[in-house]
Design an enzyme around this catalytic site. Structure first.
Site, PDB file in Angstrom:
ATOM      1  N   GLU A 285       0.801  -1.352   0.082  1.00  0.00           N
ATOM      2  CA  GLU A 285      -0.093  -0.146  -0.054  1.00  0.00           C
ATOM      3  C   GLU A 285       0.780   1.201  -0.132  1.00  0.00           C
ATOM      4  O   GLU A 285       0.458   2.334  -0.448  1.00  0.00           O
ATOM      5  CB  GLU A 285      -0.806  -0.120   1.224  1.00  0.00           C
ATOM      6  CG  GLU A 285      -0.270  -0.137   2.492  1.00  0.00           C
ATOM      7  CD  GLU A 285      -0.066  -1.503   3.231  1.00  0.00           C
ATOM      8  OE1 GLU A 285      -0.179  -1.598   4.305  1.00  0.00           O
ATOM      9  OE2 GLU A 285      -0.057  -2.242   2.261  1.00  0.00           O
ATOM     10  N   GLY A 335       8.221 -10.689   2.370  1.00  0.00           N
ATOM     11  CA  GLY A 335       8.124  -9.588   3.615  1.00  0.00           C
ATOM     12  C   GLY A 335       8.663 -10.379   4.857  1.00  0.00           C
ATOM     13  O   GLY A 335       9.526 -10.879   4.822  1.00  0.00           O
ATOM     14  N   SER A 336       8.065 -10.001   6.104  1.00  0.00           N
ATOM     15  CA  SER A 336       8.578 -10.220   7.490  1.00  0.00           C
ATOM     16  C   SER A 336       8.162 -11.579   7.576  1.00  0.00           C
ATOM     17  O   SER A 336       7.459 -12.173   7.153  1.00  0.00           O
ATOM     18  CB  SER A 336       7.852  -9.482   8.410  1.00  0.00           C
ATOM     19  OG  SER A 336       6.562  -9.661   8.647  1.00  0.00           O
ATOM     20  N   THR A 337       8.841 -12.275   8.725  1.00  0.00           N
ATOM     21  CA  THR A 337       8.802 -13.498   8.916  1.00  0.00           C
ATOM     22  C   THR A 337       7.492 -13.841   9.629  1.00  0.00           C
ATOM     23  O   THR A 337       6.949 -14.695   9.380  1.00  0.00           O
ATOM     24  CB  THR A 337       9.935 -13.874   9.782  1.00  0.00           C
ATOM     25  OG1 THR A 337      11.277 -13.939   9.176  1.00  0.00           O
ATOM     26  CG2 THR A 337       9.795 -15.455  10.544  1.00  0.00           C
ATOM     27  N   GLU A 338       7.127 -12.647  10.393  1.00  0.00           N
ATOM     28  CA  GLU A 338       6.038 -13.044  11.250  1.00  0.00           C
ATOM     29  C   GLU A 338       4.650 -12.998  10.441  1.00  0.00           C
ATOM     30  O   GLU A 338       3.744 -13.899  10.356  1.00  0.00           O
ATOM     31  CB  GLU A 338       5.493 -11.802  12.158  1.00  0.00           C
ATOM     32  CG  GLU A 338       6.778 -11.557  13.330  1.00  0.00           C
ATOM     33  CD  GLU A 338       8.038 -11.004  12.796  1.00  0.00           C
ATOM     34  OE1 GLU A 338       9.145 -11.156  13.538  1.00  0.00           O
ATOM     35  OE2 GLU A 338       8.070 -10.659  11.661  1.00  0.00           O
ATOM     36  N   VAL A 339       4.748 -12.015   9.160  1.00  0.00           N
ATOM     37  CA  VAL A 339       3.539 -12.271   8.107  1.00  0.00           C
ATOM     38  C   VAL A 339       3.681 -13.753   7.548  1.00  0.00           C
ATOM     39  O   VAL A 339       2.512 -14.085   7.052  1.00  0.00           O
ATOM     40  CB  VAL A 339       3.579 -11.008   7.474  1.00  0.00           C
ATOM     41  CG1 VAL A 339       2.423 -11.253   6.308  1.00  0.00           C
ATOM     42  CG2 VAL A 339       3.069  -9.825   8.381  1.00  0.00           C
ATOM     43  N   GLY A 340       4.839 -14.171   7.197  1.00  0.00           N
ATOM     44  CA  GLY A 340       4.831 -15.428   6.584  1.00  0.00           C
ATOM     45  C   GLY A 340       4.322 -16.538   7.130  1.00  0.00           C
ATOM     46  O   GLY A 340       3.504 -17.319   6.533  1.00  0.00           O
ATOM     47  N   GLU A 358       9.798 -15.531   0.786  1.00  0.00           N
ATOM     48  CA  GLU A 358      11.218 -14.864   1.149  1.00  0.00           C
ATOM     49  C   GLU A 358      11.155 -13.722   2.129  1.00  0.00           C
ATOM     50  O   GLU A 358      10.538 -12.704   1.954  1.00  0.00           O
ATOM     51  CB  GLU A 358      11.683 -14.208  -0.327  1.00  0.00           C
ATOM     52  CG  GLU A 358      12.893 -13.835  -0.463  1.00  0.00           C
ATOM     53  CD  GLU A 358      13.244 -12.447   0.102  1.00  0.00           C
ATOM     54  OE1 GLU A 358      13.818 -12.318   1.236  1.00  0.00           O
ATOM     55  OE2 GLU A 358      12.832 -11.498  -0.836  1.00  0.00           O
ATOM     56  N   GLN A 439       8.380   2.700  10.259  1.00  0.00           N
ATOM     57  CA  GLN A 439       9.529   2.107  10.104  1.00  0.00           C
ATOM     58  C   GLN A 439      10.646   2.951  10.620  1.00  0.00           C
ATOM     59  O   GLN A 439      11.737   2.396  11.286  1.00  0.00           O
ATOM     60  CB  GLN A 439       9.949   2.028   8.672  1.00  0.00           C
ATOM     61  CG  GLN A 439      11.115   1.057   8.185  1.00  0.00           C
ATOM     62  CD  GLN A 439      11.122  -0.358   8.912  1.00  0.00           C
ATOM     63  OE1 GLN A 439       9.834  -0.597   8.915  1.00  0.00           O
ATOM     64  NE2 GLN A 439      11.997  -0.898   9.152  1.00  0.00           N
ATOM     65  N   GLU A 489      16.263  -8.210  13.127  1.00  0.00           N
ATOM     66  CA  GLU A 489      16.129  -7.318  11.996  1.00  0.00           C
ATOM     67  C   GLU A 489      16.000  -5.864  12.129  1.00  0.00           C
ATOM     68  O   GLU A 489      14.639  -5.566  12.435  1.00  0.00           O
ATOM     69  CB  GLU A 489      15.444  -8.188  10.850  1.00  0.00           C
ATOM     70  CG  GLU A 489      15.627  -7.496   9.482  1.00  0.00           C
ATOM     71  CD  GLU A 489      14.449  -8.310   8.404  1.00  0.00           C
ATOM     72  OE1 GLU A 489      15.076  -8.440   7.416  1.00  0.00           O
ATOM     73  OE2 GLU A 489      13.582  -8.426   8.749  1.00  0.00           O
TER      74      GLU A 489
END
Length: 591
Positions: A285, A335-340, A358, A439, A489
Site C-alpha cells: 500500500e 516480507g516479514s517472517t511474522e507475516v510469512g 522470502e 519504520q 532485523e
C-alpha cells in the site's frame, strides 16, 4: 521486510529534475556524532555533481559505466552509419550525461487492473500514497479488498482454463510477450525510475540503474525459459513407457513489499508467466505506482486479458484474501517472517495452496585479517546502507577478526561520514528517507536500545534535524551477541561491527540466528572461503562481495528466512506441477 501483510542515458533526457513541491534543505544533526555536510564534503568524489552517488556505491558505478558505454557505442554506430566518421567530421567522444528524472504532471494509473481493464474499488474506497522524502501526498489509489480480489481471481481463472487464448498460446509466443514487456520497461525506464523514487524515497539513480536493470534482466531471462521447460523419460519395470510433463500450477497469488516494488513485481510475475500460469498480485500500500504503471504496459505488450491482475490494497484485506482464497493455487510472499507465518497458516486452512516465502534476515559478514580490508569495508557498507538499510539482505552483523578490528571500524566510520544524504532526485544523493513513520520509529527505537545496552556509537545514531524520515547512517562497535541490535532485523541504516578470534567461534556465532537468508566471507584464502561458506547456514553466501544478485542464480533462505527459491532455474519448480504419464505397451511394441 514489511511489518504488516503486504507491506509489502541519453542526452535526450532533458526533463525537470524534481517533482517535489517541498524543497529539501539539510541542517546540522542533533547528535554528538555529527555527520559532516555531505554536499560540502563531496569534492573528493570528483568534479561532476553526479559523482558522489556513483562513487559511494561500487555496484552502482559498475551499472552506470555499462549503461554509458552501451549508449556511447550506440552513438558511435549511428555516427558511422550517417557517414560522419568517413567524412572526417569532428565528433564529441565524451560519454552522455547521467539520466535524469522526468516531470510527471499527473499519475495516470491509480485504479485496480483486472482483465486488462481499469476498475474502481467495489466499495468505492481509496487510499493515499505519500512521498516519504517530503511527506506530500502523490495521489489517491483505488483500494482493493476481498470483493475485488474475488473478481481478479475469476479473471485469472478464466484466462488460464483449458482452451483459453493463454493456454493455447505456444511456448515461444509466451517468451516473445515477456521480451516485449521488457522492451516497454526499457522505453519507460526514466518514468518508472522517477515513480519508484517518488513512492519509495530511494535515490533516482539507484532506481534507474539497479531496480530497473534488474527488472528488465529478470523478464528477459525467463523469456528465454518458456520453451525449455520439459520433463523426462525414465526406464520402468515390465513393458511400460513412463515420462513426465511440467504443467502450470494455475492461478498464482503474489504479495510484494515496499522496499523494491518493481523488482519484486518482476521476480514474481516473470517465472509464473514463463510457466504458463496466471497471476493476481498485490503491491504494498505504500508503493503501488510502478506496479500499476506496468499494468498498462502488460496490456500494451499483448498479454491476453486476465493473465496478470493487479490489486492495490492493504494486507489485512486484499493480502489476506489472496492468502486464504480457495481458487488461488499458489501464493508467493516477500516480507516479514511474522507475516510469512500467517500466510502459511491461511494457505493451510484454505485449500492447502503451495507457498513460497522470502522473509527476513540478520545477515552475517565475516571479515578475516587476510582480506582486502578497504574492499571489505566498501562491500559491507554497501550491504548495510544500500536502500537506506531497507533490505532483507542487509549486512547488519559484521564480524571482524581482532587483528584488524580497530582499523576496520576506523575506515568504516570514515566512509559512512561521506555518504550523501539529500533529495532522492538529485544525482549526488546516495541516501534517502525511510519509507514511513512506523519504520522510522522502529529503527530509532532499536538504535536507542543499542545505546542503552552499552554498544559504542561510532557515528550517526539520530535523525537528520527537521527533515522528516531521514536517518543518518549509523555504526555501532563493541557489540555483544545478546543485544537486540545484534539479534533483531533492524531494516534500517545501522551497521553492527563485532570482534572475533577464531574461525570456529565466528561460524558458531554467525549460525546462532533464527534467520538464514544471506552471508558473506572476506578472505584471500580460497580454502578458508570454501570451508566457511560451506559451514554457514544461509541460502546465499557471497565471497569478497555483497549484494551480488543475478537473475540466473537462485535466491531464498534457510530456517525462518523462508521456503522455496526465487530466480534462476530453481524458481521454475515453484510454478509448475509435475505429471507422470505411464503407458502399457502391447506385446508387439515391447522394448
Amino acid at each position: 521486510m514489511s511489518p504488516k501483510l503486504g507491506k509489502s542515458l541519453s542526452r535526450r533526457t532533458k526533463a525537470f529534475v524534481c517533482t517535489y513541491s517541498t524543497p529539501l534543505n539539510f541542517t546540522r544533526p542533533r547528535c554528538k556524532n555529527q555527520l559532516r555536510d555531505e554536499h560540502q564534503n563531496a569534492s573528493h568524489l570528483g568534479p561532476s555533481d553526479a559523482q558522489p552517488a556513483v562513487a559511494s556505491n561500487p555496484f552502482l558505478r559498475k551499472q552506470i559505466k555499462a549503461t554509458l558505454l552501451q549508449s556511447l557505442r550506440c552513438d558511435r554506430t549511428a555516427m558511422a552509419q550517417n557517414g560522419t566518421i568517413e567524412n572526417g567530421v569532428t565528433r564529441n567522444t565524451s560519454p552522455p550525461p547521467l539520466p535524469q528524472p522526468v516531470k510527471i504532471p499527473e499519475i495516470k494509473h491509480t485504479k485496480i487492473f483486472i482483465n486488462n481493464e481499469w476498475h474502481t474499488s467495489i466499495k468505492g474506497k481509496k487510499f493515499p500514497t505519500i512521498n516519504p522524502a517530503t511527506g506530500v501526498k502523490i495521489c489517491d489509489v483505488e483500494e482493493a479488498d476481498k470483493a475485488d480480489v474475488d473478481e481478479a481471481v475469476k479473471a485469472a481463472r478464466a484466462a488460464g482454463q483449458r482452451g483459453s487464448e493463454w493456454r493455447r498460446m505456444d511456448t515461444s509466443s509466451r517468451g516473445r510477450l515477456l521480451h516485449r514487456l521488457a522492451d516497454l520497461l526499457e522505453r519507460e525506464r526514466a518514468v518508472l525510475a522517477t515513480l519508484e523514487s517518488m513512492d519509495t524515497g530511494k535515490p533516482f539513480l539507484h532506481a534507474f540503474f539497479v531496480d530497473l536493470d534488474g527488472s528488465i534482466k529478470t523478464l528477459r531471462y525467463y523469456a528465454g525459459w518458456t520453451d525449455k521447460i520439459h520433463g523426462k523419460t525414465m526406464p520402468v519395470d515390465e513393458n511400460f513407457v513412463c515420462f513426465t510433463k511440467h504443467e502450470p500450477v494455475g492461478v498464482c497469488g503474489a504479495i510484494i513489499p515496499w522496499n523494491f516494488p518493481l523488482l519484486m513485481f518482476s521476480w514474481k510475475i516473470a517465472p509464473a508467466l514463463a510457466c504458463g500460469n496466471t497471476v493476481v498480485i498485490k503491491p504494498a500500500e505504500q508503493t503501488p505506482l510502478t506496479a500499476l504503471h506496468v499494468g498498462a504496459l502488460i496490456k500494451e505488450a499483448g498479454f491476453p486479458p486476465g493473465v496478470v491482475n493487479i490489486v492495490p490494497g492493504f494486507g489485512s484485506t486484499a493480502g489476506e484474501a489472496i492468502a486464504s482464497h480457495m481458487n488461488i493455487d499458489k501464493v508467493a510472499f516477500t516480507g516479514s517472517t511474522e507475516v510469512g507465518q500467517l500466510i502459511k497458516a491461511e494457505a493451510a486452512k484454505s485449500n492447502l495452496k503451495r507457498v513460497t516465502l522470502e522473509l527476513g534476515g540478520k545477515n552475517p559478514c565475516i571479515v578475516f585479517a587476510d582480506s582486502d580490508l578497504q574492499s571489505a569495508v566498501e562491500e559491507t557498507q554497501k550491504g548495510a546502507f544500500f536502500n537506506q538499510g531497507q533490505a532483507c539482505t542487509a549486512a547488519s552483523r559484521v564480524y571482524v577478526e581482532e587483528q584488524v578490528y580497530d582499523e576496520f571500524v576506523r575506515l568504516s566510520v570514515e566512509r559512512a561520514k561521506n555518504i550523501v544524504i539529500g533529495d532522492p532526485m538529485e544525482p549526488q544523493t546516495s541516501h534517502g528517507p525511510q519509507i514511513d513513520q512506523h519504520q522510522f520509529d522502529k529503527i530509532l527505537a532499536l538504535v536507542d536500545s543499542g545505546k542503552r545496552d552499552g554498544a559504542k556509537l561510532e557515528c550517526g545514531g539520530c535523525a537528520v534535524e527537521d527533515r522528516g524520515l531521514f536517518i543518518h547512517p549509523t555504526i555501532f562497535s563493541d557489540i555483544k551477541d545478546h543485544m537486540r541490535i545484534a539479534k533483531e532485523e533492524i531494516f534500517g541504516p545501522v551497521q553492527c561491527i563485532m570482534k572475533f578470534k577464531t574461525q570456529e567461534e565466528v561460524i558458531d556465532r554467525a549460525n546462532s540466528s533464527q534467520y538464514g537468508l544471506t552471508a558473506a566471507v572476506f578472505t584471500c584464502n580460497i580454502d578458508r572461503a570454501l570451508s566457511v561458506s560451506a559451514a554457514l547456514e544461509a541460502g546465499t553466501v557471497w565471497v569478497n562481495c555483497y549484494n551480488a544478485l543475478h537473475a540466473q542464480a537462485p535466491f531464498g533462505g534457510y530456517k525462518m528466512s523462508g521456503n522455496g527459491r526465487e530466480l534462476g532455474e530453481y524458481a521454475l519448480a515453484e510454478y509448475t506441477e509435475v505429471k507422470a504419464i505411464t503407458i502399457r505397451l502391447s506385446e508387439q511394441l515391447k522394448l
